[in-house]
Design a protein around this motif. Structure first.
Motif, PDB file in Angstrom:
ATOM      1  N   LEU A  90      41.210  19.934   2.030  1.00 39.79           N
ATOM      2  CA  LEU A  90      40.518  21.195   1.800  1.00 39.79           C
ATOM      3  C   LEU A  90      40.349  22.039   3.057  1.00 39.79           C
ATOM      4  N   ASP A  91      40.866  21.554   4.210  1.00 42.58           N
ATOM      5  CA  ASP A  91      40.773  22.402   5.391  1.00 42.58           C
ATOM      6  C   ASP A  91      42.044  23.237   5.513  1.00 42.58           C
ATOM      7  N   SER A  92      42.123  24.021   6.586  1.00 42.25           N
ATOM      8  CA  SER A  92      43.234  24.961   6.723  1.00 42.25           C
ATOM      9  C   SER A  92      44.457  24.355   7.397  1.00 42.25           C
ATOM     10  N   ARG A  93      44.344  23.157   7.957  1.00 40.37           N
ATOM     11  CA  ARG A  93      45.461  22.565   8.681  1.00 40.37           C
ATOM     12  C   ARG A  93      46.386  21.811   7.734  1.00 40.37           C
ATOM     13  N   LEU A  94      47.659  21.757   8.117  1.00 42.39           N
ATOM     14  CA  LEU A  94      48.654  21.060   7.309  1.00 42.39           C
ATOM     15  C   LEU A  94      48.616  19.564   7.594  1.00 42.39           C
ATOM     16  N   GLU A  95      49.122  18.807   6.633  1.00 36.54           N
ATOM     17  CA  GLU A  95      49.270  17.363   6.791  1.00 36.54           C
ATOM     18  C   GLU A  95      50.738  16.975   6.621  1.00 36.54           C
ATOM     19  N   LEU A  96      51.111  15.881   7.261  1.00 35.96           N
ATOM     20  CA  LEU A  96      52.473  15.351   7.200  1.00 35.96           C
ATOM     21  C   LEU A  96      52.394  13.893   6.789  1.00 35.96           C
ATOM     22  N   VAL A  97      53.239  13.491   5.841  1.00 35.38           N
ATOM     23  CA  VAL A  97      53.284  12.093   5.419  1.00 35.38           C
ATOM     24  C   VAL A  97      54.674  11.549   5.709  1.00 35.38           C
ATOM     25  N   VAL A  98      54.719  10.293   6.179  1.00 30.51           N
ATOM     26  CA  VAL A  98      55.983   9.688   6.582  1.00 30.51           C
ATOM     27  C   VAL A  98      55.839   8.172   6.480  1.00 30.51           C
ATOM     28  N   LYS A  99      56.948   7.503   6.366  1.00 32.61           N
ATOM     29  CA  LYS A  99      56.935   6.043   6.408  1.00 32.61           C
ATOM     30  C   LYS A  99      56.703   5.593   7.840  1.00 32.61           C
ATOM     31  N   GLY A 100      55.817   4.592   8.014  1.00 32.46           N
ATOM     32  CA  GLY A 100      55.590   4.011   9.326  1.00 32.46           C
ATOM     33  C   GLY A 100      56.377   2.724   9.443  1.00 32.46           C
ATOM     34  N   GLU A 101      55.664   1.586   9.457  1.00 33.65           N
ATOM     35  CA  GLU A 101      56.354   0.310   9.353  1.00 33.65           C
ATOM     36  C   GLU A 101      56.935   0.179   7.948  1.00 33.65           C
ATOM     37  N   GLU A 102      57.635  -0.904   7.676  1.00 32.76           N
ATOM     38  CA  GLU A 102      58.371  -0.983   6.413  1.00 32.76           C
ATOM     39  C   GLU A 102      57.467  -0.909   5.187  1.00 32.76           C
ATOM     40  N   ASN A 103      56.199  -1.310   5.312  1.00 30.87           N
ATOM     41  CA  ASN A 103      55.280  -1.255   4.171  1.00 30.87           C
ATOM     42  C   ASN A 103      54.112  -0.303   4.427  1.00 30.87           C
ATOM     43  N   GLU A 104      54.313   0.679   5.308  1.00 22.32           N
ATOM     44  CA  GLU A 104      53.206   1.508   5.767  1.00 22.32           C
ATOM     45  C   GLU A 104      53.488   2.986   5.518  1.00 22.32           C
ATOM     46  N   ILE A 105      52.448   3.690   5.075  1.00 17.65           N
ATOM     47  CA  ILE A 105      52.475   5.146   4.944  1.00 17.65           C
ATOM     48  C   ILE A 105      51.570   5.717   6.020  1.00 17.65           C
ATOM     49  N   LEU A 106      52.085   6.683   6.771  1.00 15.48           N
ATOM     50  CA  LEU A 106      51.290   7.331   7.803  1.00 15.48           C
ATOM     51  C   LEU A 106      51.012   8.772   7.404  1.00 15.48           C
ATOM     52  N   LEU A 107      49.778   9.189   7.622  1.00 20.55           N
ATOM     53  CA  LEU A 107      49.373  10.558   7.329  1.00 20.55           C
ATOM     54  C   LEU A 107      48.903  11.198   8.628  1.00 20.55           C
ATOM     55  N   TYR A 108      49.513  12.328   8.966  1.00 20.15           N
ATOM     56  CA  TYR A 108      49.162  13.061  10.174  1.00 20.15           C
ATOM     57  C   TYR A 108      48.615  14.432   9.813  1.00 20.15           C
ATOM     58  N   LYS A 109      47.760  14.925  10.670  1.00 19.74           N
ATOM     59  CA  LYS A 109      47.299  16.311  10.568  1.00 19.74           C
ATOM     60  C   LYS A 109      47.977  17.114  11.656  1.00 19.74           C
ATOM     61  N   LEU A 110      48.534  18.275  11.284  1.00 19.23           N
ATOM     62  CA  LEU A 110      49.249  19.104  12.248  1.00 19.23           C
ATOM     63  C   LEU A 110      48.289  20.044  12.960  1.00 19.23           C
ATOM     64  N   PHE A 149      36.928  14.926  16.562  1.00 17.34           N
ATOM     65  CA  PHE A 149      35.599  15.516  16.410  1.00 17.34           C
ATOM     66  C   PHE A 149      35.659  16.789  15.569  1.00 17.34           C
ATOM     67  N   ASN A 150      36.623  17.632  15.828  1.00 17.31           N
ATOM     68  CA  ASN A 150      36.740  18.874  15.071  1.00 17.31           C
ATOM     69  C   ASN A 150      37.065  18.625  13.607  1.00 17.31           C
ATOM     70  N   GLU A 151      37.796  17.547  13.348  1.00 14.75           N
ATOM     71  CA  GLU A 151      38.060  17.185  11.953  1.00 14.75           C
ATOM     72  C   GLU A 151      36.752  16.806  11.259  1.00 14.75           C
ATOM     73  N   LEU A 152      35.925  16.044  11.938  1.00 13.15           N
ATOM     74  CA  LEU A 152      34.640  15.658  11.364  1.00 13.15           C
ATOM     75  C   LEU A 152      33.756  16.882  11.143  1.00 13.15           C
ATOM     76  N   ILE A 153      33.625  17.725  12.160  1.00 16.53           N
ATOM     77  CA  ILE A 153      32.770  18.906  12.048  1.00 16.53           C
ATOM     78  C   ILE A 153      33.322  19.878  11.007  1.00 16.53           C
ATOM     79  N   GLY A 154      34.646  19.922  10.876  1.00 18.80           N
ATOM     80  CA  GLY A 154      35.249  20.807   9.884  1.00 18.80           C
ATOM     81  C   GLY A 154      34.907  20.434   8.457  1.00 18.80           C
ATOM     82  N   SER A 155      34.429  19.203   8.259  1.00 19.79           N
ATOM     83  CA  SER A 155      34.034  18.755   6.926  1.00 19.79           C
ATOM     84  C   SER A 155      32.601  19.142   6.594  1.00 19.79           C
TER      85      SER A 155
END
Length: 811
Positions: free
Chosen positions: A791-811, A401-407
Motif C-alpha cells: 500500500l505504499d508508493s514504492r515498487l516491489e521486486l520478487v525473484v527466486k533466491g536459493e532453490e526453495n526460496e522466494i525473495l521480496l525486495y523493495k525498490l 526505519f522509513n518503511e516502518l514509519i511509512g506504515s
C-alpha cells in the motif's frame, strides 16, 4: 512484557476453526477481573499466522513450558466459532483463563484421549462438568447457546450465576470499535504492571493512567506484527485530555536521532501553551505554573536513549527566537565540528514542566543542529549526535526505519519507537535465560493520535533483517522458504480483497502456491504437471475478482484466488500442448481469448472454456515453434504464428492473413514484439529483423552473438549481446556472466529494465536511460517480477533466491 508473551503463546498451542457469523454475545460472559481479553473469529488462521512468525518460532520464552502445559488440553477442542479468551491474575504463578465460545456438540473431542474423566457437578443453579484430559483439568459450563471453559471453578460459578462480570463503558466502546474480521486484544491499563514498566523504560511514566482500556486489532506476518485500535479513558484517567485543543504534528526528531539509538519517545503539539494548561489541570502539584519561554517556540519534544547516554530534543518552529530565549543561561565550553556545546548555568526546569508525561534527567549541556535543540547530561552524547548527523548516520536515512514509519500515520500526538535487540538488551535485567532472539534492525513502534477523550493507536513490530541502504535504494523485505525447490519463477498476482499483490509459484512436486507479500501461505494445490506458461491474471466475470490462468503439460487451467477451479475449466487434451498458453485481450475490455497449440494446430477458446467461432486459423503448414503472440500497432491488432518451416503468419483477429510475409525467416529463440510501428525480432546471429505492416522484411547487422536476447515495446528496444546491454541504443557494459532475458516493465511514465546474472546470482534493474537503480545489484537467481505489491508508493521486486526460496525486495 512477559504477560504479552503469555497472550501470544496461548494461541500457539490451539487447534481450531472456521469463521462463523456472530450469533451470541461474548461481552455477556467476561469476568470482572479480566486484565487481557482476546477475541477472534478465526482462531485457526490466527494460529497459523503465529506459527509462521519468525519471532514466535525462534524464541523459547521462560514461561513457555508452563503455559504450554497449562493450555495443552486446547488441542482437544474444536473452537469453530467466535471465541473470546479472558486472562486474569497474570502476576500469579498460575494465571486464570476463561474461554467463551458458541455451544457446539463437537466442542470437546474425547475419542482420541486415553486418560480422561468427566464429572458432572451441580452447585446451586449452575450445572457444569469437571473434565480431566491426560494431565489437564478444566471446567465446562453450557448455558443457552454459550459454552464457558475455565481453569477456575469459581469463574464458572460466577458466570453461571451472572455475577462478577465485566460491565464497563470504556470496554464496551472498545469492543464495539474493534474490527470483527480481525483478531483483537483488549488491555486494561492499570492491571498489567509489566506493560507499565515497559513504557516507563521509554521515559513515559504514566501508561497505567493514560487510558482505562485499549483495543488493538492484530495483523500477523512472517516477520512481525501490526496493530490498529483505540484507547478510551474514564473520569479517573485524565492523561488523554492533555492533548485536548492541540493538533498532532509530523514527528521530525528522527532526522537527528543516531542510527544506533535504543529508543525514541516523542510528543508533538500545535501549541505548547495549550499543552501546558492541560498538564496543569491533571497535576496534583501546581507549584510551578510557569515554564521556560523557549517552549513557546517548540512543537515537538523527544527523549532519545543511546547506549552511552540519553538526550532530549526540542524541535523549534522559530529557531532564532528560541536561541534568544536560551541566550545568557549557559557558557560555550567548546566548538565541535562547527557547533557550540554550551554548559547550562541554571536549570531550565524541563523535568518539572513535563512531569507525568515525560521522565528526564537534569541536563547540563546543549547544542543546536539546524532547528533542533539537543540537551544531554553528557557532552560526548551531543558530540556523537553532531557526528552522526553530519555523516548521515541517522535513523531517518535508513530504509528499514522509513518503511516502518511509512506504515503509520504522518502525524502523531505521541510515538514510541524502539530498536528492539539493543533496547531490550540494555533495559532488561541480566537474565540470559530470558534473552530474546531478534534480527538486526528489528523495530517496534506505537503511535498515539489524541482525539480528546479517546486516542487512535497504530502499532508495528518488524523483525525482518533489512539492509542498511538509503531510503530510496533496494532492500530485502522478505525471504520465504518452501519445503521443496521452485520450478517456476515467482510472479505477483493481484489480491482484489486487499488491493495488494500476492505471489504465485510452483515447486518441483507440482504444487502451486499462493502466498501473501508478507510470506503467509494462503493455499497450495496439486497440479497434474509443471506449469508451462506464464501465470496470467484475468478477470473472467468482469467484477474485479481475479483468477489465475495457465497451461500445464496437457491442460489449460483457470483457478480463482482461493485455488478453486473456475467453471468450464480445466480444458484437458489427450496429447501434450506443445507451446505455452497465450492470453489475448484485444481491447483491454476483459473479453479474453485463450490460445493453445498442439504441433500444427492452434485452438482459441473464450472465457467460458468454449471454442471461439470465427477464428479460422486452425492448422499451420508445419509445427508452430512459438506461442502465438498478439501485437497491437496503432489501432490494428495482429496475431503472429511462427512455423518451423520459417513461415511467419501475421493474422487478423479472425485468423486470416492480414500481412503477407513472402520471405522465410531464420527464427532465433527470441519472441516477436511491436516497436516503432513494425514487428521486430532477431536472427540467430548478427541481425535485427524488422517487418513492416505491409509485409516488407528488412534486417540490420548489429553484430549480434548467437545467444542474443531482445525485448521491446512500442517505445523501447532492448537487447543483450553477450555482456553488452543496449537500451534504445545506449550501451551498458556488464560483467561477463550467464544472463536471463532482459525484461521491460512500464509504470506510468517510468520504464525499468531487469535482468539476472545466474552465475553470480545478481539481479540488475536499470532505468530507461541505462542508470542502475540505487541498491542494485541484489541477490537473485531467476527472472523477476516488479509491481507495487503493497500500500505504499514504492515498487516491489520478487525473484527466486536459493532453490526453495522466494525473495521480496523493495525498490
Amino acid at each position: 512484557m512477559k504477560k504479552l508473551i503469555i497472550l501470544v503463546l496461548s494461541f500457539f498451542v490451539f487447534a481450531c476453526s472456521d469463521n462463523t457469523k456472530k450469533e451470541f454475545s461474548l461481552t455477556d460472559h467476561i469476568p470482572q477481573d479480566t486484565e487481557i481479553f482476546l477475541v477472534s473469529q478465526d482462531i485457526q488462521g490466527f494460529v497459523q499466522e503465529l506459527a509462521a512468525n519468525d519471532f514466535i518460532k525462534s524464541n523459547k520464552f521462560p514461561l513457555k513450558e508452563r503455559i504450554s502445559s497449562q493450555l495443552k488440553f486446547l488441542e482437544h477442542l474444536n473452537l469453530n466459532h467466535e471465541t473470546g479468551i479472558s486472562f486474569s491474575n497474570l502476576a500469579s504463578e498460575t494465571f486464570t483463563f476463561t474461554i467463551t465460545t458458541k455451544k457446539d456438540s463437537a466442542l470437546v473431542q474425547l475419542d482420541s484421549v486415553k486418560n480422561k474423566a468427566v464429572e458432572t457437578i451441580t452447585e446451586g443453579n449452575v450445572d457444569f462438568q469437571r473434565i480431566e484430559l491426560n494431565n489437564s483439568t478444566f471446567f465446562l459450563h453450557e448455558s443457552g447457546n454459550t459454552a464457558i471453559i475455565s481453569n477456575s471453578r469459581q469463574k464458572i460459578l460466577d458466570i453461571g450465576n451472572q455475577t462478577k462480570l465485566l460491565k464497563n463503558e470504556s470496554f464496551e466502546k472498545a469492543f464495539n470499535a474493534s474490527d470483527p474480521n480481525k483478531s483483537s486484544v483488549f488491555i486494561k491499563h492499570n492491571a498489567i504492571e509489566e506493560i507499565s514498566d515497559f513504557f516507563n523504560k521509554f521515559n513515559f511514566p504514566n501508561f497505567e493512567n493514560f487510558a482505562e482500556w485499549s483495543v488493538l486489532d492484530l495483523d500477523v506476518s512472517g516477520s512481525g506484527f501490526r496493530a490498529n485500535g483505540l484507547s478510551l479513558g474514564s473520569s479517573s484517567t485524565k492523561l488523554l485530555e492533555v492533548f485536548s485543543g492541540t493538533t498532532p504534528k509530523n514527528i521530525e526528531s528522527a532526522r537527528i536521532c543516531p542510527e544506533d539509538f535504543l529508543s525514541m519517545y516523542a510528543l508533538s503539539f500545535s501549541s505548547f501553551g495549550k499543552l501546558h494548561s492541560n498538564l496543569q489541570k491533571i497535576k496534583t502539584d501546581t507549584t510551578q505554573a510557569n515554564y521556560p519561554k523557549v517552549l513557546d517556540h517548540i512543537r515537538e519534544i523527544a527523549s532519545i536513549q543511546l547506549k552511552n547516554g540519553d538526550m532530549v530534543v526540542l524541535n523549534a518552529v522559530e529557531i532564532e527566537a528560541a536561541k534568544e530565549q536560551l541566550a545568557g543561561i549557559g557558557d560555550p565550553i567548546e566548538t565541535y565540528r562547527g557547533s557550540s556545546i554550551v554548559e547550562l548555568n541554571t536549570d531550565l526546569g524541563l523535568r518539572k514542566v513535563f512531569s507525568g508525561l515525560l521522565n528526564m534527567k537534569r541536563n547540563k549541556f546543549y547544542t543546536i543542529i539546524e532547528h533542533f535543540i539537543l540537551f544531554s547530561n553528557d557532552a560526548d552524547v551531543l558530540k556523537k549526535a553532531l557526528t552522526d548527523f553530519q555523516n548521515s548516520d541517522v535513523i531517518s536515512e535508513r530504509s528499514y526505519f522509513n518503511e516502518l514509519i511509512g506504515s503509520l500515520s504522518s502525524e502523531s500526538s505521541m510515538i514510541f519507537i524502539a530498536q528492539l535487540p539493543e533496547f531490550i538488551e540494555e533495559t532488561s535485567e541480566n537474565d540470559k535465560s530470558q534473552k530474546l532472539k531478534l534480527k538486526k534492525n528489528s523495530l517496534a513502534a506505537l503511535q498515539i493520535i489524541s482525539e480528546g477523550d479517546f486516542a487512535h493507536l497504530h502499532g508495528i513490530f518488524s523483525n525482518s533483517e533489512n539492509s542498511d541502504v538509503a531510503a530510496n535504494g533496494a532492500e530485502q523485505m522478505a525471504s520465504i522458504k518452501l519445503d521443496h525447490p521452485l520450478v517456476t519463477n515467482p510472479v505477483f498476482f493481484k489480491n482484489h480483497r486487499t488491493d495488494q499483490m500476492d505471489i504465485a509459484v510452483q515447486d518441483e512436486n507440482n504444487l502451486l502456491y499462493l502466498i501473501s507479500n508478507k510470506g503467509n501461505i494462503f493455499w497450495k494445490k496439486q497440479m497434474d504437471s509443471q506449469i508451462t506458461s506464464p501465470i496470467y491474471q484475468v478477470d473472467l466475470f468482469k467484477n474485479g475478482n481475479q483468477q489465475l490462468a495457465f497451461s500445464t503439460g496437457y491442460n489449460m487451467e483457470v483457478l480463482d484466488r482461493d485455488g478453486n477451479k473456475v467453471k468450464g475449466f480445466p480444458i484437458k487434451f489427450n496429447s501434450a500442448l506443445t507451446q505455452p498458453l497465450s492470453v489475448f485481450d484485444y481491447d483491454k475490455n476483459r473479453n479474453y481469448r485463450f490460445v493453445l497449440t498442439q504441433n500444427q494446430r492452434v485452438y482459441m477458446v473464450g472465457p467460458k472454456g468454449k471454442a471461439i467461432r470465427g477464428f479460422d486459423f486452425e492448422k499451420a503448414g508445419s509445427d508452430v515453434i512459438k506461442a502465438p503472440k498478439h501485437i497491437r500497432l496503432g489501432s490494428k491488432d495482429y496475431i503472429l504464428v511462427a512455423e518451423e518451416s520459417g513461415k511467419l503468419n501475421i493474422l487478423s483477429r479472425q485468423g486470416n492473413i492480414r500481412v503477407p510475409v513472402t520471405e522465410n525467416i531464420d527464427f532465433s529463440e527470441n519472441d516477436w514484439y511491436g516497436y516503432n510501428g513494425k514487428f521486430v525480432s532477431t536472427a540467430p546471429e548478427n541481425e535485427l529483423i524488422e517487418i513492416s505492416q505491409q509485409g516488407q522484411v528488412s534486417t540490420k547487422n548489429l553484430e549480434l552473438a548467437e545467444n542474443n536476447r531482445v525485448v521491446a515495446n512500442d517505445d523501447h528496444l532492448v537487447y543483450l549481446n553477450e555482456n553488452q546491454l543496449s537500451i534504445d541504443g545506449n550501451i551498458i557494459n556488464l560483467d561477463y556472466g550467464l544472463y536471463t532475458d532482459p525484461q521491460l516493465f512500464e509504470f506510468r511514465k517510468r520504464t525499468l529494465i531487469a535482468l539476472t546474472d545466474t552465475q553470480t546470482h545478481k539481479v540488475y534493474v536499470f532505468d530507461q536511460k541505462g542508470k542502475l537503480l540505487d541498491g542494485f545489484p541484489v541477490y537473485g537467481n531467476s527472472p523477476v517480477d516488479i509491481a507495487n505489491a503493497d500500500l505504499d508508493s514504492r515498487l516491489e521486486l520478487v525473484v527466486k533466491g536459493e532453490e526453495n526460496e522466494i525473495l521480496l525486495y523493495k525498490l
